[in-house]
Design a protein around this motif. Structure first.
Motif, short mmCIF file in Angstrom:
data_model
loop_
_atom_site.label_atom_id
_atom_site.label_comp_id
_atom_site.label_asym_id
_atom_site.label_seq_id
_atom_site.Cartn_x
_atom_site.Cartn_y
_atom_site.Cartn_z
N ILE A 31 2.37 -6.56 -4.09
CA ILE A 31 3.15 -5.47 -3.50
C ILE A 31 3.97 -4.76 -4.57
N LEU A 32 4.58 -5.57 -5.46
CA LEU A 32 5.38 -4.99 -6.54
C LEU A 32 4.51 -4.13 -7.46
N LEU A 33 3.34 -4.64 -7.82
CA LEU A 33 2.44 -3.89 -8.71
C LEU A 33 1.99 -2.59 -8.06
N LEU A 34 1.62 -2.65 -6.77
CA LEU A 34 1.21 -1.43 -6.06
C LEU A 34 2.36 -0.43 -6.01
N SER A 35 3.56 -0.92 -5.74
CA SER A 35 4.73 -0.02 -5.68
C SER A 35 4.98 0.63 -7.04
N VAL A 36 4.88 -0.17 -8.11
CA VAL A 36 5.09 0.37 -9.45
C VAL A 36 4.01 1.39 -9.80
N MET A 37 2.75 1.09 -9.42
CA MET A 37 1.65 2.03 -9.71
C MET A 37 1.83 3.34 -8.95
N ILE A 38 2.17 3.24 -7.66
CA ILE A 38 2.37 4.45 -6.86
C ILE A 38 3.52 5.28 -7.41
N THR A 39 4.63 4.59 -7.71
CA THR A 39 5.81 5.30 -8.23
C THR A 39 5.51 5.94 -9.58
N ILE A 43 5.59 9.89 -10.37
CA ILE A 43 6.48 10.46 -11.38
C ILE A 43 5.69 11.29 -12.40
N ILE A 44 4.55 10.73 -12.84
CA ILE A 44 3.72 11.47 -13.82
C ILE A 44 3.20 12.76 -13.22
N THR A 45 2.74 12.67 -11.96
CA THR A 45 2.20 13.88 -11.30
C THR A 45 3.28 14.93 -11.11
N LEU A 46 4.45 14.49 -10.65
CA LEU A 46 5.53 15.45 -10.44
C LEU A 46 6.02 16.04 -11.76
N LYS A 162 -4.34 14.65 -4.72
CA LYS A 162 -4.56 13.35 -5.35
C LYS A 162 -3.33 12.45 -5.18
N LEU A 163 -2.13 13.05 -5.31
CA LEU A 163 -0.90 12.30 -5.12
C LEU A 163 -0.80 11.78 -3.70
N ALA A 164 -1.19 12.64 -2.73
CA ALA A 164 -1.14 12.21 -1.33
C ALA A 164 -2.11 11.06 -1.07
N TRP A 165 -3.34 11.16 -1.63
CA TRP A 165 -4.32 10.09 -1.44
C TRP A 165 -3.87 8.78 -2.06
N VAL A 166 -3.40 8.88 -3.30
CA VAL A 166 -2.94 7.66 -3.98
C VAL A 166 -1.76 7.04 -3.25
N GLY A 167 -0.80 7.90 -2.84
CA GLY A 167 0.35 7.39 -2.11
C GLY A 167 -0.04 6.77 -0.78
N GLY A 168 -0.95 7.44 -0.06
CA GLY A 168 -1.39 6.91 1.23
C GLY A 168 -2.13 5.59 1.09
N LEU A 169 -3.07 5.55 0.13
CA LEU A 169 -3.82 4.30 -0.08
C LEU A 169 -2.90 3.18 -0.56
N GLY A 170 -1.98 3.52 -1.47
CA GLY A 170 -1.05 2.51 -1.96
C GLY A 170 -0.15 1.97 -0.86
N LEU A 171 0.40 2.89 -0.05
CA LEU A 171 1.26 2.45 1.05
C LEU A 171 0.46 1.66 2.09
N GLY A 172 -0.81 2.09 2.31
CA GLY A 172 -1.67 1.32 3.21
C GLY A 172 -1.90 -0.08 2.69
#
Length: 346
Positions: A31-39, A43-46, A162-172
């Motif tokens: 969970i921590l790794l997924l959260s770090v990856m999503i964040t 950040i990089i995308t933004l 892409k950000l929405a997909w990654v965020g959605g998959l990561g949160l899922g």
């Protein structure tokens, strides 16, 4: 004491083939790794999208500036040189230069270089003698800028999608792992612990018939098996102690009863003149002892017929017999149907 606990902890971990703590720790780490990856991705995308809106606005304004230069030529405007400098400033603005970054697709960077090249060609025309030629070239230049702006908009939209997909998959993924952890903890930790608590309450009430369901090859499974064995051993020990106490109590009661009978018999024998009634009373006292079903006293009289007194069940051949002797003289026999003397010896 600490060393003992550490050794026991290592032994339990070694016995458990599937560690509960390791499973939960791995899930939390995932969970921590997924959260770090999503964040990190967000950040990089933004960060890479900070200049996108400005770049689109600047590129869009370049279309207006192109037509304004054409209008300046037609009206012979006094701000003609200023507008050329402003267009030059726009095409080399920081937001446009940021398109040379490695995060920007090569086709957009290539189109940006083509725009610069085309601008230098048109700038040569604008500063030349035949300025009217710009009027024929401006439409193509604006179309080139339009295509460039469209690509910028598409690139920005792709990044957001892409950000929405990654965020959605990561949160899922985080949600699925969290659900797994909840069910795992409830099934492998909470339920066994609740069963252990209930079993402990039963043992407090001296109910040792406890058999907890084993929860797999985990630490709690090892603990459950150890608890079951402990409850069984405690039950055996408690029942053994209870049996021993009952036996001791029974022996003490029997001894007390025997002493009372002996006391009553001694009272009968201390009479000033012992009669048949005294002996009959003694037999009644003996029959009252637990385990004595019947008793018979045979008294030998010198030169006379023997006297027989009985109480309780009839004595038959084969029942126990004890000769009564005094100073080597045979006074008679005592017959009984029980192990009274054997009990007294024990």
């Amino acid at each position: 004491m600490v060393v003992i606990f550490e050794r026991e902890g290592k032994r339990i971990k070694k016995a458990a083939k599937r560690s509960v703590t390791s499973t939960v720790a791995k899930a939390m780490l995932l969970i921590l790794l997924l959260s770090v990856m999503i964040t990190s991705f967000a950040i990089i995308t933004l960060a890479s999208s900070l200049n996108d809106a400005e770049a689109v606005n600047v590129a869009g304004s370049m279309r207006m500036q192109s037509y304004r230069l054409a209008h300046d030529i037609q009206t012979n405007s006094g701000q003609y040189a200023l507008h050329i400098a402003q267009f030059e400033k726009s095409i080399y603005s920081p937001s446009m230069k940021a398109l040379q970054n490695w995060t920007v697709p090569d086709d957009i960077t290539h189109d940006y270089y083509q725009l610069i090249t085309r601008w230098h060609e048109l700038k040569h025309v604008l500063k030349g003698q035949n300025k009217q030629a710009y009027l024929d070239l401006v439409a193509g230049f604006v179309s080139q800028i339009d295509a460039f702006v469209f690509k910028l908009q598409e690139f920005s939209e792709r990044k957001l999608i892409k950000l929405a997909w990654v965020g959605g998959l990561g949160l899922g993924g985080v949600l699925l792992i969290s659900v797994f952890v909840v069910y795992f903890v409830r099934g492998q930790i909470v339920a066994p612990l609740r069963a252990l608590v209930l079993a402990s309450e039963q043992i407090k009430t001296r109910s040792f018939n406890v058999q907890l369901p084993e929860s797999g090859e985990t630490e709690l499974g090892v603990l459950t098996r150890a608890f079951n064995k402990m409850a069984y051993d405690l039950g055996m020990l408690y029942r053994g102690m209870e049996k021993a106490v009952n036996e001791k109590t029974h022996k003490l009661q029997h001894a007390n009863q025997s002493l009372k009978v002996l006391y009553d018999c001694s009272q009968e024998l201390t009479a000033s003149r012992i009669t048949i009634d005294n002996f009959q009373a003694i037999l009644k006292h003996l029959v009252s002892v637990e385990g004595i079903e019947g008793v018979e006293l045979e008294i030998n009289e010198i030169a006379e017929k023997s006297i027989r007194l009985s109480e309780g069940k009839t004595i038959v051949d084969g029942d126990k017999k004890q000769p009564l002797m005094l100073d080597g003289l045979h006074l008679g026999n005592l017959h009984w149907k029980s192990g009274f003397l054997a009990r007294i010896r024990r």
